[in-house]
Design an enzyme around this catalytic site. Structure first.
Site, PDB file in Angstrom:
ATOM      1  CE1 TYR A 128      -3.879   2.300   0.659  1.00 24.29           C
ATOM      2  CE2 TYR A 128      -2.383   3.360   2.217  1.00 24.29           C
ATOM      3  CZ  TYR A 128      -3.559   3.374   1.480  1.00 24.29           C
ATOM      4  OH  TYR A 128      -4.399   4.458   1.552  1.00 24.29           O
TER       5      TYR A 128
ATOM      6  CE  LYS B 150      -3.319   5.264  -1.618  1.00 29.92           C
ATOM      7  NZ  LYS B 150      -4.359   5.822  -2.518  1.00 29.92           N
TER       8      LYS B 150
END
Ligand SMILES: NC(=O)c1ccc[n+]([C@@H]2O[C@H](COP(=O)([O-])OP(=O)(O)OC[C@H]3O[C@@H](n4cnc5c(N)ncnc54)[C@H](O)[C@@H]3O)[C@@H](O)[C@H]2O)c1
Length: 301
Positions: free
Chosen positions: A163, A167
């Site tokens: 994750y 990002k």
């Protein structure tokens, strides 16, 4: 690059992941600031349609669009349908994202890795590219907003390596894109900290092509209830867009992590010793400018 900012009044807006959380709050905020029309885009077409109907009852020109942002054909159809309904949008929030089950980087499920990168990275690229082409051609002041995360600014959230990587990719992708776009198309990326949304539940809806529903973490759900109200995140994000910021912070406390990251960068360069300027010769922008100037295909236009 545009640093002038964007006026939401009269804008035609597209928000992916618009049926829930930060996306739904972004829609409420752009409407509050006078947007003329809103396309609610979500993989859950029913919830997107319901949200649009609710907006319609409040007098907003809105429509829901079912779209999987990780799928090139689905984004193509959605972009075409949005343009047929509203014309070329002037504001696009590439906000849809997923948060996979947590675990050490070396133990993550390959299907979760593929899913996370497909939605959070490819999805942002497909969405922004589909609309950037149209915005460039339209000549109207337009703006693209991506949803990054505090993790891209240096918050070391163990258990969420992919994750976090996704990002960083959102910030990197949009950082380059803002320099490639003409000045009438601006770009921002918000980097929120914890927000009280349904993000933790998304794993229960992991699509079949990525292995189908997987485990959700109740602990993540409890943690997320302590997050910031999405309405405040959206208000700060749109303030950033209107002010023409590229990076938009939404949570003040994140600065301590960003400062630590920047101090680490400074230490890395300090370790090289004093700069006598001689290594400027390796600067990729200067090298590329020289190489391009010497290339007849580039100088021919
Ligand atoms: N909640 C947080 O703490 C937090 C913090 C920083 C960043 N973010 C980011 O904010 C964005 C929005 O998440 P949220 O917190 O509002 O979560 P959310 O789960 O409430 O909303 C996400 C929406 O995206 C939709 N979606 C999921 N996969 C999709 C796909 N393939 N195509 C289209 N739509 C899809 C979901 O159906 C859902 O409606 C995400 O990019 C997330 O990574 C969230």
């Amino acid at each position: 690059m545009n640093t002038q900012g964007f006026e939401l009044r009269g804008a035609t807006c597209v928000v992916t992941g618009g049926a829930s959380g930060i996306g739904a709050a972004l829609i409420a905020e752009v409407v509050r600031r006078g947007a003329a029309a809103v396309a609610v885009v979500d993989i859950d077409g029913q919830r997107a349609a319901d949200a649009a109907t609710k907006l319609g009852s409040a007098g907003v020109d809105a429509a829901g669009f079912a779209c999987d942002v990780s799928d090139v054909a689905s984004v193509g159809h959605m972009a075409q349908a949005v343009c047929e309904r509203f014309g070329t949008p002037t504001f696009v929030a590439a906000n849809a994202g997923v948060f996979p089950p947590a675990g050490p980087a070396w133990e993550l499920d390959p299907a979760d890795v593929a899913w996370t990168l497909a939605v959070n990275v490819t999805g942002v690229w497909l969405t922004t590219s589909a609309f950037a082409k149209l915005m460039v051609a339209s000549d109207r002041p337009s703006w693209i907003l991506g949803t990054g995360s505090e993790h891209a600014l240096g918050v070391p959230h163990t258990g969420s390596a992919i994750y976090t990587a996704s990002k960083h990719a959102v910030v990197g992708l949009l950082d380059v894109m803002r320099n490639e776009l003409p000045s009438h198309v601006g770009v921002s990326v918000m980097c929120p900290g914890l927000v009280a949304t349904n993000l933790w539940k998304g794993a229960a809806d992991r699509p079949d092509q990525f292995g189908g529903p997987t485990r959700i973490s109740r602990r993540a759900g409890v943690i997320m209830t302590h997050g910031m109200d999405p309405a405040l995140v959206a208000e700060r994000a749109i303030d950033g867009v209107q002010a023409g910021q590229f990076l938009v912070a939404t949570h003040r406390h994140v600065q301590q992590y960003a400062d630590e990251r920047y101090a680490e960068v400074e230490r890395a360069f300090a370790a090289l010793g004093a700069d006598d300027g001689s290594e400027q010769a390796y600067d990729v922008a200067s090298v590329a400018a020289v190489v391009n100037a010497e290339d007849p295909r580039r100088t021919a236009g």
